[in-house]
Design a protein around this motif. Structure first.
Motif, PDB file in Angstrom:
ATOM      1  N   GLU A 288      66.801  18.853 -14.472  1.00 52.56           N
ATOM      2  CA  GLU A 288      66.616  17.805 -14.049  1.00 52.56           C
ATOM      3  C   GLU A 288      65.681  17.263 -14.032  1.00 52.56           C
ATOM      4  OE1 GLU A 288      69.279  15.733 -15.336  1.00 52.56           O
ATOM      5  OE2 GLU A 288      71.282  16.818 -15.759  1.00 52.56           O
ATOM      6  N   LYS A 289      65.836  15.441 -13.751  1.00 49.72           N
ATOM      7  CA  LYS A 289      64.399  15.113 -13.718  1.00 49.72           C
ATOM      8  C   LYS A 289      65.276  14.464 -11.948  1.00 49.72           C
ATOM      9  CE  LYS A 289      60.351  12.551 -15.005  1.00 49.72           C
ATOM     10  NZ  LYS A 289      59.900  11.773 -16.249  1.00 49.72           N
ATOM     11  N   ALA A 290      63.984  14.327 -11.319  1.00 45.48           N
ATOM     12  CA  ALA A 290      63.931  13.449 -10.499  1.00 45.48           C
ATOM     13  C   ALA A 290      62.384  13.407 -10.199  1.00 45.48           C
ATOM     14  CB  ALA A 290      63.316  14.556  -9.458  1.00 45.48           C
ATOM     15  N   THR A 291      62.785  11.703  -9.895  1.00 46.22           N
ATOM     16  CA  THR A 291      61.705  10.454 -10.358  1.00 46.22           C
ATOM     17  C   THR A 291      61.288  10.161  -8.563  1.00 46.22           C
ATOM     18  OG1 THR A 291      63.646   8.877 -10.161  1.00 46.22           O
ATOM     19  CG2 THR A 291      62.621   9.653 -12.383  1.00 46.22           C
ATOM     20  N   PRO A 292      60.160   9.762  -8.785  1.00 40.68           N
ATOM     21  CA  PRO A 292      59.475   8.859  -7.739  1.00 40.68           C
ATOM     22  C   PRO A 292      60.370   7.542  -6.990  1.00 40.68           C
ATOM     23  CG  PRO A 292      57.694   8.298  -9.596  1.00 40.68           C
ATOM     24  CD  PRO A 292      58.730   9.165  -9.914  1.00 40.68           C
ATOM     25  N   SER A 293      60.513   8.315  -5.480  1.00 38.31           N
ATOM     26  CA  SER A 293      60.602   7.197  -4.952  1.00 38.31           C
ATOM     27  C   SER A 293      60.123   7.052  -3.164  1.00 38.31           C
ATOM     28  CB  SER A 293      62.041   7.251  -4.332  1.00 38.31           C
ATOM     29  OG  SER A 293      62.857   6.014  -3.310  1.00 38.31           O
ATOM     30  N   TYR A 294      59.191   6.101  -3.153  1.00 35.11           N
ATOM     31  CA  TYR A 294      58.004   6.410  -2.006  1.00 35.11           C
ATOM     32  C   TYR A 294      57.420   8.055  -1.858  1.00 35.11           C
ATOM     33  CZ  TYR A 294      55.233   5.998   2.091  1.00 35.11           C
ATOM     34  OH  TYR A 294      54.618   6.115   2.726  1.00 35.11           O
ATOM     35  N   ALA A 295      57.858   8.534  -1.104  1.00 34.32           N
ATOM     36  CA  ALA A 295      57.372   9.681  -0.649  1.00 34.32           C
ATOM     37  C   ALA A 295      57.771  10.975  -1.709  1.00 34.32           C
ATOM     38  CB  ALA A 295      56.689   9.923   0.349  1.00 34.32           C
ATOM     39  N   GLU A 296      59.732  10.618  -1.680  1.00 33.13           N
ATOM     40  CA  GLU A 296      59.832  11.410  -2.726  1.00 33.13           C
ATOM     41  C   GLU A 296      60.336  11.478  -3.558  1.00 33.13           C
ATOM     42  OE1 GLU A 296      63.305  11.479   1.408  1.00 33.13           O
ATOM     43  OE2 GLU A 296      63.882   9.701  -0.227  1.00 33.13           O
ATOM     44  N   MET A 297      61.201  12.969  -4.282  1.00 33.75           N
ATOM     45  CA  MET A 297      61.380  12.626  -5.519  1.00 33.75           C
ATOM     46  C   MET A 297      62.713  12.501  -6.022  1.00 33.75           C
ATOM     47  SD  MET A 297      59.088  12.319  -7.749  1.00 33.75           S
ATOM     48  CE  MET A 297      57.125  12.578  -7.845  1.00 33.75           C
ATOM     49  N   ILE A 298      63.792  11.461  -6.368  1.00 32.75           N
ATOM     50  CA  ILE A 298      65.257  11.703  -5.896  1.00 32.75           C
ATOM     51  C   ILE A 298      66.170  11.635  -7.302  1.00 32.75           C
ATOM     52  CG2 ILE A 298      66.671   9.870  -5.311  1.00 32.75           C
ATOM     53  CD1 ILE A 298      65.225  10.179  -3.212  1.00 32.75           C
ATOM     54  N   PHE A 299      66.638  12.683  -7.898  1.00 30.76           N
ATOM     55  CA  PHE A 299      68.123  12.973  -8.496  1.00 30.76           C
ATOM     56  C   PHE A 299      68.647  12.544  -8.279  1.00 30.76           C
ATOM     57  CE2 PHE A 299      71.244  15.541  -9.767  1.00 30.76           C
ATOM     58  CZ  PHE A 299      71.198  15.791 -11.447  1.00 30.76           C
ATOM     59  N   ARG A 300      69.480  11.638  -9.412  1.00 32.65           N
ATOM     60  CA  ARG A 300      70.786  10.813  -9.331  1.00 32.65           C
ATOM     61  C   ARG A 300      71.671  11.526 -10.565  1.00 32.65           C
ATOM     62  NH1 ARG A 300      66.699   6.835  -6.985  1.00 32.65           N
ATOM     63  NH2 ARG A 300      67.353   6.438  -5.151  1.00 32.65           N
TER      64      ARG A 300
END
Length: 339
Positions: A288-300
Protein backbone atom coordinates in the motif's frame (compact mmCIF):
# COMPACT_ATOMS: atom_id res chain seq x y z
CA UNK A 1 85.65 103.30 84.85
CA UNK A 2 83.41 101.00 86.89
CA UNK A 3 80.37 102.20 84.90
CA UNK A 4 82.15 101.41 81.63
CA UNK A 5 82.89 97.80 82.62
CA UNK A 6 79.25 97.24 83.71
CA UNK A 7 77.99 98.49 80.36
CA UNK A 8 80.42 96.22 78.45
CA UNK A 9 79.40 93.19 80.56
CA UNK A 10 75.71 93.80 79.81
CA UNK A 11 76.33 93.85 76.05
CA UNK A 12 78.19 90.48 76.25
CA UNK A 13 75.28 88.87 78.15
CA UNK A 14 72.74 90.06 75.54
CA UNK A 15 74.79 88.63 72.62
CA UNK A 16 75.25 85.30 74.43
CA UNK A 17 71.48 85.03 75.07
CA UNK A 18 70.60 85.58 71.42
CA UNK A 19 72.93 82.78 70.30
CA UNK A 20 71.37 80.32 72.76
CA UNK A 21 67.81 81.03 71.44
CA UNK A 22 68.72 80.33 67.75
CA UNK A 23 70.57 77.05 68.32
CA UNK A 24 67.51 74.64 68.81
CA UNK A 25 65.90 75.68 65.50
CA UNK A 26 68.76 74.14 63.43
CA UNK A 27 67.98 70.49 62.52
CA UNK A 28 70.70 68.00 63.23
CA UNK A 29 72.07 65.51 60.69
CA UNK A 30 70.11 62.75 62.43
CA UNK A 31 66.81 64.64 62.01
CA UNK A 32 67.31 65.04 58.22
CA UNK A 33 67.93 61.33 57.74
CA UNK A 34 64.79 60.44 59.64
CA UNK A 35 62.63 62.82 57.62
CA UNK A 36 63.95 61.54 54.30
CA UNK A 37 63.40 57.93 55.26
CA UNK A 38 59.74 58.73 55.97
CA UNK A 39 59.14 60.86 52.88
CA UNK A 40 60.71 58.63 50.23
CA UNK A 41 58.42 55.58 50.79
CA UNK A 42 55.44 57.94 50.76
CA UNK A 43 56.49 59.36 47.38
CA UNK A 44 56.79 55.81 45.94
CA UNK A 45 53.35 54.72 47.17
CA UNK A 46 51.24 57.64 45.94
CA UNK A 47 51.47 56.95 42.16
CA UNK A 48 50.44 53.28 42.56
CA UNK A 49 47.30 54.33 44.40
CA UNK A 50 46.32 56.74 41.64
CA UNK A 51 43.63 55.29 39.26
CA UNK A 52 45.36 56.79 36.21
CA UNK A 53 48.74 55.34 37.10
CA UNK A 54 47.22 51.94 37.95
CA UNK A 55 45.49 51.81 34.55
CA UNK A 56 48.71 52.70 32.74
CA UNK A 57 50.57 49.98 34.60
CA UNK A 58 47.87 47.43 33.71
CA UNK A 59 47.92 48.39 30.02
CA UNK A 60 51.69 48.14 29.92
CA UNK A 61 51.54 44.65 31.43
CA UNK A 62 48.98 43.42 28.88
CA UNK A 63 50.98 44.73 25.92
CA UNK A 64 54.24 43.28 27.17
CA UNK A 65 55.73 40.60 24.92
CA UNK A 66 56.23 38.16 27.82
CA UNK A 67 52.62 38.27 28.98
CA UNK A 68 50.01 36.23 27.13
CA UNK A 69 46.41 35.32 28.06
CA UNK A 70 47.65 31.99 29.36
CA UNK A 71 50.42 33.42 31.54
CA UNK A 72 49.85 31.93 35.03
CA UNK A 73 51.16 35.14 36.59
CA UNK A 74 47.92 36.89 35.59
CA UNK A 75 45.16 35.95 38.07
CA UNK A 76 41.99 34.55 36.45
CA UNK A 77 38.60 33.42 37.64
CA UNK A 78 38.03 29.68 37.22
CA UNK A 79 34.56 28.14 37.28
CA UNK A 80 34.01 25.12 39.56
CA UNK A 81 33.15 21.82 37.85
CA UNK A 82 29.68 20.78 38.97
CA UNK A 83 28.79 17.09 39.29
CA UNK A 84 30.77 14.04 38.20
CA UNK A 85 33.07 14.20 35.17
CA UNK A 86 32.05 11.90 32.30
CA UNK A 87 35.33 10.60 30.95
CA UNK A 88 33.77 9.10 27.83
CA UNK A 89 32.44 12.55 26.82
CA UNK A 90 35.53 14.58 27.81
CA UNK A 91 38.35 15.13 25.33
CA UNK A 92 41.65 16.90 24.71
CA UNK A 93 41.91 18.80 21.44
CA UNK A 94 43.62 21.74 19.75
CA UNK A 95 41.74 24.85 18.65
CA UNK A 96 43.08 27.34 16.10
CA UNK A 97 42.81 30.47 18.27
CA UNK A 98 43.09 28.84 21.68
CA UNK A 99 45.68 26.09 21.26
CA UNK A 100 45.80 22.84 23.18
CA UNK A 101 42.73 22.62 25.39
CA UNK A 102 40.38 20.24 27.13
CA UNK A 103 36.62 19.85 26.80
CA UNK A 104 35.00 18.45 29.92
CA UNK A 105 31.48 17.05 30.34
CA UNK A 106 30.06 16.54 33.82
CA UNK A 107 26.73 15.29 35.11
CA UNK A 108 24.79 16.83 37.98
CA UNK A 109 21.94 15.03 39.73
CA UNK A 110 19.04 17.33 40.58
CA UNK A 111 16.11 15.73 42.42
CA UNK A 112 17.05 12.34 41.00
CA UNK A 113 17.35 13.67 37.43
CA UNK A 114 20.57 14.14 35.50
CA UNK A 115 21.64 17.36 33.82
CA UNK A 116 24.92 17.80 31.93
CA UNK A 117 27.39 20.69 32.26
CA UNK A 118 30.12 21.55 29.76
CA UNK A 119 33.50 23.19 30.36
CA UNK A 120 36.44 24.52 28.37
CA UNK A 121 39.77 24.14 30.15
CA UNK A 122 42.91 26.03 29.12
CA UNK A 123 45.89 25.61 31.41
CA UNK A 124 44.62 26.00 34.96
CA UNK A 125 41.56 28.01 33.95
CA UNK A 126 38.15 26.34 33.60
CA UNK A 127 35.23 28.15 31.91
CA UNK A 128 31.69 26.76 31.93
CA UNK A 129 29.93 26.81 28.55
CA UNK A 130 26.48 27.77 29.73
CA UNK A 131 23.22 26.87 27.96
CA UNK A 132 19.50 26.71 28.70
CA UNK A 133 17.96 23.20 28.82
CA UNK A 134 14.92 22.88 26.55
CA UNK A 135 13.21 20.75 29.18
CA UNK A 136 14.70 21.51 32.63
CA UNK A 137 12.55 18.90 34.39
CA UNK A 138 13.58 16.05 32.06
CA UNK A 139 16.33 13.46 32.29
CA UNK A 140 19.30 14.31 30.05
CA UNK A 141 22.15 12.25 28.61
CA UNK A 142 24.95 13.28 26.26
CA UNK A 143 24.97 11.19 23.08
CA UNK A 144 27.68 12.93 21.00
CA UNK A 145 30.48 15.52 21.15
CA UNK A 146 32.30 16.66 18.02
CA UNK A 147 34.92 19.30 17.21
CA UNK A 148 34.56 20.55 13.65
CA UNK A 149 34.04 23.73 11.68
CA UNK A 150 30.26 23.99 11.29
CA UNK A 151 30.24 27.81 11.17
CA UNK A 152 32.37 27.82 7.98
CA UNK A 153 34.89 30.33 9.34
CA UNK A 154 37.92 28.01 9.18
CA UNK A 155 37.94 27.33 12.93
CA UNK A 156 36.70 24.28 14.82
CA UNK A 157 33.52 24.64 16.84
CA UNK A 158 32.08 22.38 19.55
CA UNK A 159 28.98 20.39 18.62
CA UNK A 160 27.10 18.68 21.46
CA UNK A 161 23.98 16.52 21.24
CA UNK A 162 22.18 15.98 24.53
CA UNK A 163 19.08 13.76 24.52
CA UNK A 164 16.20 14.04 26.96
CA UNK A 165 12.89 12.28 27.54
CA UNK A 166 9.75 14.03 28.73
CA UNK A 167 7.67 11.02 29.77
CA UNK A 168 4.55 12.70 28.39
CA UNK A 169 2.41 11.62 25.46
CA UNK A 170 2.54 8.48 23.35
CA UNK A 171 6.15 9.26 22.39
CA UNK A 172 7.17 10.31 25.91
CA UNK A 173 9.75 7.54 26.26
CA UNK A 174 11.43 8.37 22.95
CA UNK A 175 14.37 10.76 23.31
CA UNK A 176 14.46 14.26 21.85
CA UNK A 177 17.81 15.77 20.90
CA UNK A 178 18.83 19.22 22.07
CA UNK A 179 21.55 20.54 19.77
CA UNK A 180 24.24 22.84 21.18
CA UNK A 181 26.80 24.57 18.97
CA UNK A 182 29.53 26.54 20.75
CA UNK A 183 31.30 28.72 18.18
CA UNK A 184 35.03 29.37 18.58
CA UNK A 185 36.10 32.99 19.06
CA UNK A 186 39.47 34.58 19.80
CA UNK A 187 38.71 34.62 23.52
CA UNK A 188 36.72 31.40 23.97
CA UNK A 189 33.34 29.99 22.92
CA UNK A 190 29.81 31.33 22.61
CA UNK A 191 26.61 29.38 21.92
CA UNK A 192 25.34 30.11 18.40
CA UNK A 193 21.54 29.84 18.41
CA UNK A 194 21.29 30.77 14.73
CA UNK A 195 23.38 27.76 13.67
CA UNK A 196 21.41 25.48 16.00
CA UNK A 197 18.09 26.59 14.53
CA UNK A 198 19.35 26.28 10.96
CA UNK A 199 20.61 22.74 11.51
CA UNK A 200 17.35 21.76 13.20
CA UNK A 201 15.27 23.17 10.35
CA UNK A 202 17.30 21.24 7.78
CA UNK A 203 16.40 17.76 9.09
CA UNK A 204 13.02 16.60 10.47
CA UNK A 205 14.36 14.06 12.95
CA UNK A 206 13.50 13.87 16.63
CA UNK A 207 16.85 12.24 17.44
CA UNK A 208 19.98 13.73 15.85
CA UNK A 209 23.50 12.57 15.04
CA UNK A 210 26.46 14.82 14.24
CA UNK A 211 26.11 13.77 10.59
CA UNK A 212 22.50 14.99 10.67
CA UNK A 213 23.68 18.37 11.95
CA UNK A 214 26.07 18.75 9.01
CA UNK A 215 23.33 17.74 6.55
CA UNK A 216 20.84 20.07 8.19
CA UNK A 217 23.15 23.08 7.89
CA UNK A 218 23.45 22.46 4.14
CA UNK A 219 19.75 21.84 3.48
CA UNK A 220 17.09 24.39 2.66
CA UNK A 221 14.35 24.02 5.31
CA UNK A 222 11.66 23.70 2.62
CA UNK A 223 13.47 20.61 1.31
CA UNK A 224 14.04 19.10 4.76
CA UNK A 225 11.15 16.61 4.86
CA UNK A 226 11.20 15.48 1.20
CA UNK A 227 14.97 14.96 1.32
CA UNK A 228 14.76 12.91 4.52
CA UNK A 229 12.13 10.52 3.10
CA UNK A 230 14.02 10.22 -0.18
CA UNK A 231 17.16 9.15 1.71
CA UNK A 232 15.30 6.58 3.84
CA UNK A 233 16.92 3.16 3.71
CA UNK A 234 14.85 0.65 1.72
CA UNK A 235 14.25 -2.78 3.21
CA UNK A 236 12.78 -4.41 6.31
CA UNK A 237 12.30 -2.66 9.65
CA UNK A 238 11.50 -4.64 12.79
CA UNK A 239 9.42 -3.46 15.76
CA UNK A 240 11.63 -3.04 18.82
CA UNK A 241 10.72 -5.62 21.45
CA UNK A 242 9.48 -8.23 18.98
CA UNK A 243 9.89 -11.84 20.12
CA UNK A 244 8.81 -15.33 19.14
CA UNK A 245 5.25 -14.76 20.39
CA UNK A 246 4.58 -11.26 19.12
CA UNK A 247 6.15 -9.01 16.55
CA UNK A 248 5.77 -6.78 13.55
CA UNK A 249 7.85 -5.88 10.50
CA UNK A 250 7.45 -3.17 7.86
CA UNK A 251 9.10 -3.41 4.48
CA UNK A 252 9.80 -0.15 2.64
CA UNK A 253 9.79 -0.85 -1.10
CA UNK A 254 9.92 2.72 -2.46
CA UNK A 255 10.52 6.05 -0.73
CA UNK A 256 10.32 9.65 -1.89
CA UNK A 257 8.94 12.97 -0.79
CA UNK A 258 5.69 12.02 -2.54
CA UNK A 259 5.01 8.87 -0.56
CA UNK A 260 6.04 5.40 0.61
CA UNK A 261 5.24 2.03 -0.93
CA UNK A 262 5.27 -0.44 1.97
CA UNK A 263 3.92 -3.68 3.38
CA UNK A 264 3.34 -4.80 6.99
CA UNK A 265 3.28 -8.23 8.64
CA UNK A 266 2.42 -8.66 12.33
CA UNK A 267 1.40 -11.55 14.60
CA UNK A 268 0.44 -12.49 18.15
CA UNK A 269 0.25 -15.83 19.99
CA UNK A 270 -0.84 -16.25 23.60
CA UNK A 271 1.84 -18.88 24.32
CA UNK A 272 4.18 -21.38 22.70
CA UNK A 273 1.48 -24.03 22.57
CA UNK A 274 -0.82 -21.69 20.64
CA UNK A 275 2.06 -20.87 18.33
CA UNK A 276 2.75 -24.57 17.70
CA UNK A 277 -0.92 -25.34 17.07
CA UNK A 278 -1.52 -22.44 14.71
CA UNK A 279 -3.36 -20.27 17.21
CA UNK A 280 -1.77 -17.13 15.86
CA UNK A 281 -3.51 -13.83 15.21
CA UNK A 282 -2.10 -11.88 12.31
CA UNK A 283 -2.17 -8.44 10.75
CA UNK A 284 -1.20 -7.76 7.17
CA UNK A 285 -0.99 -4.79 4.81
CA UNK A 286 0.12 -5.66 1.29
CA UNK A 287 1.88 -3.15 -0.95
CA UNK A 288 0.00 0.00 0.00
CA UNK A 289 1.02 3.61 -0.36
CA UNK A 290 1.33 6.12 2.46
CA UNK A 291 1.14 9.77 1.42
CA UNK A 292 2.73 12.83 3.03
CA UNK A 293 1.00 14.78 5.76
CA UNK A 294 3.45 17.37 7.03
CA UNK A 295 6.36 15.31 8.42
CA UNK A 296 4.46 11.99 8.46
CA UNK A 297 3.41 9.45 5.86
CA UNK A 298 -0.21 8.34 6.32
CA UNK A 299 -1.97 5.20 5.09
CA UNK A 300 -5.78 5.26 5.30
CA UNK A 301 -8.32 2.54 4.65
CA UNK A 302 -11.86 3.48 5.63
CA UNK A 303 -11.81 4.43 9.30
CA UNK A 304 -8.37 2.95 9.87
CA UNK A 305 -5.21 5.04 9.78
CA UNK A 306 -1.52 4.10 10.02
CA UNK A 307 1.07 6.87 10.39
CA UNK A 308 4.82 6.53 9.83
CA UNK A 309 7.31 9.18 10.94
CA UNK A 310 11.10 9.36 10.95
CA UNK A 311 12.37 9.78 14.49
CA UNK A 312 15.98 9.52 13.28
CA UNK A 313 17.84 9.05 10.02
CA UNK A 314 17.57 5.27 10.53
CA UNK A 315 14.47 4.60 12.67
CA UNK A 316 10.73 4.88 12.07
CA UNK A 317 7.91 5.38 14.51
CA UNK A 318 4.60 3.71 13.61
CA UNK A 319 1.19 4.32 15.17
CA UNK A 320 -2.28 3.18 14.16
CA UNK A 321 -5.67 4.76 14.91
CA UNK A 322 -9.31 4.12 14.23
CA UNK A 323 -11.21 0.88 13.83
CA UNK A 324 -9.52 -2.45 14.51
CA UNK A 325 -7.67 -3.60 11.43
CA UNK A 326 -5.74 -6.64 12.65
CA UNK A 327 -6.31 -9.79 14.68
CA UNK A 328 -6.90 -9.72 18.44
CA UNK A 329 -3.88 -8.39 20.43
CA UNK A 330 -1.85 -7.79 17.28
CA UNK A 331 0.23 -4.74 18.15
CA UNK A 332 2.08 -2.57 15.62
CA UNK A 333 2.79 0.68 17.50
CA UNK A 334 6.37 1.61 18.34
CA UNK A 335 9.89 2.14 17.03
CA UNK A 336 11.06 0.17 14.00
CA UNK A 337 14.76 -0.27 13.27
CA UNK A 338 16.44 -1.81 10.21
CA UNK A 339 16.99 -5.56 10.44
Amino acid sequence: MTRYFLFLFSIILVISGCNNENTPSQPSTTDKTTVESKVLPHVNVVPSSSPTTAQSTSNAAVSSADVTPTNPSIPKNSDPIIGDILNDQSFQTVFEDLGESEFITSEEKIKGKKQPHFYFKKGDTVTELKYEPESPESIYSVSAVSFQDVSADGKKDIVVIANYTTGFGYMGAIPISQLLIFKQTESGFIEDHTLEERARAGVPYRILTVKDVVVGLKTDPKDSIPNAWQQLHLGTYKLNGSNELAGSTITIKEASGDGLLFSLDAFYAANKEAMMNGGVNIGTIDSEKATPSYAEMIFRDGKYELSLSMISSTDLYVRDNGESYFGHNVYVNGIYSPE
